[in-house]
Design an enzyme around this catalytic site. Structure first.
Site, PDB file in Angstrom:
ATOM      1  N   PRO A   2      10.576  -0.633   7.587  1.00  0.00           N
ATOM      2  CA  PRO A   2      11.471   0.504   7.359  1.00  0.00           C
ATOM      3  C   PRO A   2      10.716   1.688   6.743  1.00  0.00           C
ATOM      4  O   PRO A   2       9.949   1.511   5.812  1.00  0.00           O
ATOM      5  CB  PRO A   2      12.510  -0.034   6.373  1.00  0.00           C
ATOM      6  CG  PRO A   2      12.388  -1.514   6.421  1.00  0.00           C
ATOM      7  CD  PRO A   2      10.978  -1.811   6.826  1.00  0.00           C
ATOM      8  N   GLU A   3      10.918   2.880   7.307  1.00  0.00           N
ATOM      9  CA  GLU A   3      10.321   4.099   6.781  1.00  0.00           C
ATOM     10  C   GLU A   3      11.450   4.986   6.245  1.00  0.00           C
ATOM     11  O   GLU A   3      12.590   4.550   6.176  1.00  0.00           O
ATOM     12  CB  GLU A   3       9.524   4.806   7.895  1.00  0.00           C
ATOM     13  CG  GLU A   3       8.491   3.878   8.551  1.00  0.00           C
ATOM     14  CD  GLU A   3       7.684   4.559   9.649  1.00  0.00           C
ATOM     15  OE1 GLU A   3       7.488   5.781   9.577  1.00  0.00           O
ATOM     16  OE2 GLU A   3       7.239   3.860  10.582  1.00  0.00           O
ATOM     17  N   HIS A  91      16.906 -16.778   5.129  1.00  0.00           N
ATOM     18  CA  HIS A  91      16.019 -15.900   4.350  1.00  0.00           C
ATOM     19  C   HIS A  91      16.763 -15.053   3.325  1.00  0.00           C
ATOM     20  O   HIS A  91      16.288 -13.989   2.938  1.00  0.00           O
ATOM     21  CB  HIS A  91      15.185 -15.003   5.262  1.00  0.00           C
ATOM     22  CG  HIS A  91      14.550 -15.714   6.410  1.00  0.00           C
ATOM     23  ND1 HIS A  91      13.614 -16.700   6.222  1.00  0.00           N
ATOM     24  CD2 HIS A  91      14.732 -15.603   7.754  1.00  0.00           C
ATOM     25  CE1 HIS A  91      13.232 -17.160   7.404  1.00  0.00           C
ATOM     26  NE2 HIS A  91      13.899 -16.523   8.337  1.00  0.00           N
ATOM     27  N   ARG A 110       9.738 -12.242   5.431  1.00  0.00           N
ATOM     28  CA  ARG A 110       8.333 -12.230   5.014  1.00  0.00           C
ATOM     29  C   ARG A 110       8.162 -12.173   3.495  1.00  0.00           C
ATOM     30  O   ARG A 110       7.058 -12.361   2.994  1.00  0.00           O
ATOM     31  CB  ARG A 110       7.596 -11.040   5.658  1.00  0.00           C
ATOM     32  CG  ARG A 110       7.600 -11.023   7.188  1.00  0.00           C
ATOM     33  CD  ARG A 110       6.557 -11.937   7.790  1.00  0.00           C
ATOM     34  NE  ARG A 110       5.195 -11.634   7.355  1.00  0.00           N
ATOM     35  CZ  ARG A 110       4.380 -10.759   7.942  1.00  0.00           C
ATOM     36  NH1 ARG A 110       4.801 -10.059   8.975  1.00  0.00           N
ATOM     37  NH2 ARG A 110       3.169 -10.553   7.492  1.00  0.00           N
ATOM     38  N   ARG A 153     -11.040  16.056   2.271  1.00  0.00           N
ATOM     39  CA  ARG A 153     -10.810  14.652   2.672  1.00  0.00           C
ATOM     40  C   ARG A 153     -11.421  14.397   4.043  1.00  0.00           C
ATOM     41  O   ARG A 153     -11.177  15.155   4.986  1.00  0.00           O
ATOM     42  CB  ARG A 153      -9.317  14.339   2.745  1.00  0.00           C
ATOM     43  CG  ARG A 153      -8.584  14.604   1.470  1.00  0.00           C
ATOM     44  CD  ARG A 153      -8.236  13.312   0.744  1.00  0.00           C
ATOM     45  NE  ARG A 153      -8.207  13.571  -0.674  1.00  0.00           N
ATOM     46  CZ  ARG A 153      -8.585  12.695  -1.610  1.00  0.00           C
ATOM     47  NH1 ARG A 153      -9.031  11.510  -1.244  1.00  0.00           N
ATOM     48  NH2 ARG A 153      -8.523  13.002  -2.874  1.00  0.00           N
TER      49      ARG A 153
END
Ligand SMILES: [Zn+2]
Length: 279
Positions: A2-3, A91, A110, A153
């Site tokens: 998820p973002e 889960h 997970r 960078r």
């Protein structure tokens, strides 16, 4: 994983269920969710807590609780928050009974997701500020900010965009989509982009995130809404996971590269490859 758009979707769906509600009982069956704090301690502290506003910063869900306490939930790879899920849902790591008779479940195959309790607004802000850069859609998130952060960078610009300490909330999907929309190759050296390219990328990041929110997130993996439904942004991807298919702009075949260990999708006509620098 998820973002920002997926977490924002969860926040919007969950807020009407939890704001103003009280946690009647809290069971945490996975020590990893709260570590280094013991799960029994956190469950005790949360029992009886009243939820104020449900907010978000980057990929964190921010639960304002009474007595200036704050629960920070991060879904990481496969976490999901479900309302009234079956008690036998596989889960399940956390089960919370609300005072209106509904149930909240945190499920995570997970087990990388976390729930941290911070005991003041200052502690919450310090925790987040140490981990997160500018938040898209705020005044802080500008092309000038991005250019300044990237100055000197040498990392690829995609790795820069994925760095949560620079930009909060962008992950692999939205980085690919934003770089494509901006016409910037993911392997460009971050410090080498022009001011115009940073302006394009800033706008593209917010446009891709806004489209993701509009589609209620992308479900190419375990991401699910609070009722178990899927998002639909995966049906609107321009390049992400579309290797071998034609670029929607120019028809060139989309290629898959690996950048910073992440699968990366690119149209090398719309996103020109960086020129090799002579040494
Ligand atoms: Zn193209």
């Amino acid at each position: 994983m998820p973002e920002l758009p997926e977490v924002e979707t969860i926040r919007r769906q969950l807020a009407p269920h939890v704001e103003g509600r009280t946690f009647v009982s809290v069971e945490i069956s996975d020590y990893r969710w709260t570590q280094p704090a013991a799960p029994e301690l956190i469950a005790d502290a949360l029992t009886g807590a009243r939820v104020g506003r449900l907010g978000r910063r980057g990929k964190y869900l921010l639960w304002e609780l009474d007595r200036d306490r704050h629960l920070l939930v991060h879904l990481r790879m496969t976490g999901a928050l479900l309302v009234d899920a079956d008690v036998a849902h596989p889960h399940t790591r956390v089960r919370i009974a609300l005072d209106d008779g509904h149930w909240l479940s945190y499920v995570d195959p997970r087990r990388f997701g976390t729930g941290h309790l911070l005991l003041s607004t200052e502690a919450r802000d310090a925790y987040l500020d140490a981990r997160l850069g500018a938040e898209p859609f705020t005044d802080e998130f500008t092309a000038a900010y991005l250019r300044e952060q990237a100055r000197g960078r040498t990392a690829p610009v995609k790795s820069f965009v994925l760095d949560q300490r620079r930009i909060a909330g962008v992950g692999n999907i939205y980085a690919d989509e934003a770089l494509y929309r901006a016409g910037v190759h993911p392997l460009r050296v971050a410090g080498s982009l022009s001011a115009a390219q940073w302006r394009a990328l800033k706008a593209s990041i917010e446009a891709a995130l806004a489209d993701g929110i509009d589609a209620k997130g992308a479900s190419i993996d375990d991401f699910r809404h609070v009722d178990g439904a899927r998002g639909s942004f995966q049906d609107r991807f321009l390049v992400h996971t579309r290797a071998g298919q034609p670029c929607p702009t120019c028809g060139t075949e989309i290629r898959k590269l690996v950048v910073g260990g992440r699968g990366t999708y690119v149209c090398e006509r719309c996103q020109p490859k960086p020129r090799r620098r002579s040494r």
